[in-house]
Each structure stands twice: as C-alpha cells, then as structure tokens.
Design a protein around this motif. Structure first.
Motif, short mmCIF file in Angstrom:
data_model
loop_
_atom_site.label_atom_id
_atom_site.label_comp_id
_atom_site.label_asym_id
_atom_site.label_seq_id
_atom_site.Cartn_x
_atom_site.Cartn_y
_atom_site.Cartn_z
N LEU A 95 -29.42 3.99 14.99
CA LEU A 95 -29.82 3.70 16.33
C LEU A 95 -30.76 4.58 16.87
N THR A 101 -27.56 8.54 26.63
CA THR A 101 -26.53 9.29 25.96
C THR A 101 -26.55 10.64 26.29
N GLY A 122 -19.79 9.32 14.59
CA GLY A 122 -20.78 8.36 14.47
C GLY A 122 -22.09 8.79 14.73
N VAL A 123 -22.43 10.01 13.84
CA VAL A 123 -23.53 10.71 14.06
C VAL A 123 -24.93 10.20 14.15
N SER A 147 -22.43 5.67 7.66
CA SER A 147 -23.50 4.94 6.88
C SER A 147 -24.21 6.27 6.13
N ASP A 173 -14.98 8.02 8.20
CA ASP A 173 -14.77 6.46 8.81
C ASP A 173 -13.71 6.70 9.94
N LEU A 174 -14.19 6.46 10.89
CA LEU A 174 -13.35 6.62 12.37
C LEU A 174 -12.28 5.66 12.20
N PHE A 175 -12.18 4.80 11.46
CA PHE A 175 -11.03 3.96 11.31
C PHE A 175 -10.08 4.45 10.40
N PRO A 190 -19.62 5.41 19.99
CA PRO A 190 -19.47 4.31 18.70
C PRO A 190 -20.17 3.07 19.05
N PRO A 191 -20.27 2.35 18.01
CA PRO A 191 -20.59 0.69 18.47
C PRO A 191 -19.64 0.29 19.67
C1 SAM Z 1 -23.92 3.73 18.60
S1 SAM Z 1 -24.57 4.46 17.20
C2 SAM Z 1 -24.74 6.25 17.88
C3 SAM Z 1 -25.50 7.20 16.97
C4 SAM Z 1 -25.95 8.48 17.72
N1 SAM Z 1 -24.58 9.17 17.82
C5 SAM Z 1 -26.54 8.23 19.07
O1 SAM Z 1 -25.83 8.30 19.85
O2 SAM Z 1 -27.61 7.85 18.79
C6 SAM Z 1 -22.84 4.45 16.26
C7 SAM Z 1 -22.91 5.35 14.75
O3 SAM Z 1 -21.53 5.05 14.62
C8 SAM Z 1 -21.70 4.86 13.02
N2 SAM Z 1 -20.37 3.90 12.64
C9 SAM Z 1 -20.13 2.92 12.86
N3 SAM Z 1 -19.01 2.43 12.26
C10 SAM Z 1 -18.20 3.61 12.00
C11 SAM Z 1 -17.10 4.05 11.37
N4 SAM Z 1 -16.13 3.07 11.20
N5 SAM Z 1 -16.88 5.18 11.08
C12 SAM Z 1 -17.84 6.19 11.44
N6 SAM Z 1 -19.18 5.99 11.70
C13 SAM Z 1 -19.30 4.51 11.85
C14 SAM Z 1 -22.68 4.01 12.66
O4 SAM Z 1 -23.47 4.20 11.51
C15 SAM Z 1 -23.77 4.66 13.89
O5 SAM Z 1 -24.53 5.65 13.26
#
Ligand code: SAM
Length: 283
Positions: A95, A101, A122-123, A147, A173-175, A190-191
């Motif tokens: 992203l 942010t 979700g770094v 990812s 994995d956040l789940f 997060p998404p």
């Molecule tokens: C909205 S982006 C935020 C990226 C960064 N932290 C920022 O603020 O610019 C969400 C991040 O969460 C990661 N992500 C999505 N699903 C995830 C999961 N189940 N566990 C861990 N990370 C996840 C994505 O790969 C993505 O890098």
C-alpha cells in the motif's frame, strides 16, 4: 506531440492531457514526472522553464505520461513516496502510505513508554513501524505481515533508513496471532474497505494497490473483529492497542474495543477532522 518543447510547454500540455484523463492533480503530477526525468527538484524545474527538452528526455517522459494516463499512481511510477518526512520505497506489493496514517504514528508516540516495545500488525512498506523507530531510538519495534513481498520491501526500507537494527520484521497473520511476547503498544492499519465498495474506488487504488492491503469482508470490519480481541493476549497489562479506521467506522470499532474488555477507549482525528484512530488500554 511536436518535436521542440520547453519545460513550460511540456508541463502545460501534460497537465491538460491529464485533465482529459480525469486526473485532478494533473499539473503537480506533470511536474513530478518531468522533474524525475530531468533529475531536478520542483524548484529546479521552475528555474528551467525555458530549457529545451531533448529527444531522449522526451521519449522517457512520454513513457511515464502514458503510465500515469492509465491511472497508475505517481508513487508506483517513481518507486517512492514520502511519509513522516522519510522516503519509502514502494512497489505494487505494498500500500502507498497515506498522510492520514501519520495520525496513528502520533498517537502511538504519545503512549509508548521509555524503552517500550511496540508491534505493528500489517506492516506493509514499514511506514508506521519505521517512522516510530526513527523517532524513538530507545524503542524495540517489531512488524508482521502476511505478505512476503511486503516484508521484503519493509526490510529494504529499514536498511535504507538505517533502522535495520531497530526494527524486527517477520511473517505473521492477524487472524492467527500467536505471540509469546508482550508489548507495551500494538498498532495496526489493517485492510478496512468493504469488498462491495471495490467498483466505487478510484482506479489508482482499485487497479493498482494490493487487494490484500485493502479489503476486509462485507462490511470492512473483519480484521478488527479478529485483531481487537486477539491483541489483548499480546499486550502487557495496561498496554495500548491503536488501530487506524476508515471514515465512519470509529463508533463500530470502539464498540469492538468495549466488547473485548478494553478501558479508556479514545479516538483521534486526522487533519480533515475525521476520526481516524481508535485506541484502548488492556485492563
Ligand atoms: C492497509 S495496509 C497498511 C500498510 C502499512 N502499515 C501502512 O499503513 O501504510 C494493510 C497491510 O496488512 C497486511 N495484511 C493483510 N491481511 C493480513 C493478515 N491476515 N495478517 C497480517 N497482515 C495482513 C497487508 O499485506 C498490508 O500490508
């Protein structure tokens, strides 16, 4: 396009071409792309309005214009963007960090104790974790992401910013948060977009940014539902969880904090006055 162009002519032509493609920031984008080709900053561009652009430069510029006209974000074309006054490498695997942010970074810096530990879930490019590590050399910062491609970019950014020793990055994995460590602060952006909103998104987001970073179920709240209760197990007593939320989501997310037993729940607004961060303390 004709053959002899000055910088100013090209900027005018390109801004109008971009406007015809529905790009609102056409003049700014034209300046950024031409500055890149001519290896100037924007001030340098203004000082060279009468300079003739040679045919090699013109060919290279045309290629960038066509990418932007297809609505590819400027940050992916340039391969970088600014966040917290730091330069981050970005590719379509991550992203593009948003100015909003920075509200989350500010809120985290306020609650992070001296020599504190912080986990960023979700770094992505590393924007949040690296901005915090840059401000607080005493802190121990970790970041996880699902990812592998995003983790590779975050690792590269940590090295470029001289913060590789300060930030530990790993897959997670956040789940399925299973962290034996206990952190003083957990942050996450997060998404949070509902899947059904996909057709309404700007092409720059919909067609170019990674879906894994954007979408979270039918109402956009799936990640919060998993993350907010699970984060309690990875927080020290009195530790703080802070999450970024989308416009209009703060009340629903605050309710999830209440349901999971957090106390002192608060929100922070971004520069547009939108509630952008929800936080709470583990009791
Ligand atoms: C909205 S982006 C935020 C990226 C960064 N932290 C920022 O603020 O610019 C969400 C991040 O969460 C990661 N992500 C999505 N699903 C995830 C999961 N189940 N566990 C861990 N990370 C996840 C994505 O790969 C993505 O890098």
């Amino acid at each position: 396009m004709r053959e002899a162009w000055t910088v100013l002519d090209l900027l005018r032509w390109t801004a109008s071409y971009f406007a015809g493609k529905g790009i609102e920031s056409g003049r700014l984008d034209a300046e950024l792309l031409l500055a890149e080709i001519l290896q100037l900053n924007r001030i340098g561009l203004y000082l060279n309005f009468d300079r003739l652009v040679n045919s090699d430069e013109l060919t290279a510029f045309r290629a960038l214009i066509e990418r932007r006209a297809r609505r590819e974000p400027i940050a992916y074309i340039l391969g970088r963007c600014e966040f917290w006054s730091l330069t981050f490498k970005v590719t379509p695997d991550v992203l593009i960090p948003r100015g909003d942010t920075e509200t989350l970074v500010e809120a985290a810096l306020k609650v992070l104790p001296p020599d504190g530990t912080l986990l960023d879930i979700g770094v992505g490019s590393g924007a949040i974790a690296l901005a915090i590590a840059h401000e607080r050399f005493d802190a121990l910062v970790e970041g996880i992401d699902l990812s592998p491609a995003a983790l590779a970019i975050a690792t590269e950014n940590a090295q470029r910013l001289g913060l590789a020793d300060k930030v530990a990055l790993r897959s997670g994995d956040l789940f399925a948060l299973e962290d034996s460590r206990q952190y003083d602060v957990i942050v996450s952006n997060p998404p949070y977009i509902a899947v059904g909103e996909q057709p309404t998104l700007m092409p720059e987001v919909r067609d170019f940014e990674p879906a894994l970073a954007l979408f979270a179920g039918t109402d956009g709240l799936d990640c919060y539902r998993a993350l907010i209760p699970a984060a309690r197990g990875a927080l020290r007593d009195s530790g703080t969880l802070l999450v970024e939320v989308g416009a209009g989501q703060a009340a629903a997310v605050a309710e999830l904090f209440v349901a999971s037993g957090y106390a002192e729940i608060f929100t922070s607004r971004d520069l547009a006055g939108i509630e952008r961060v929800v936080g709470g303390r583990k009791t």
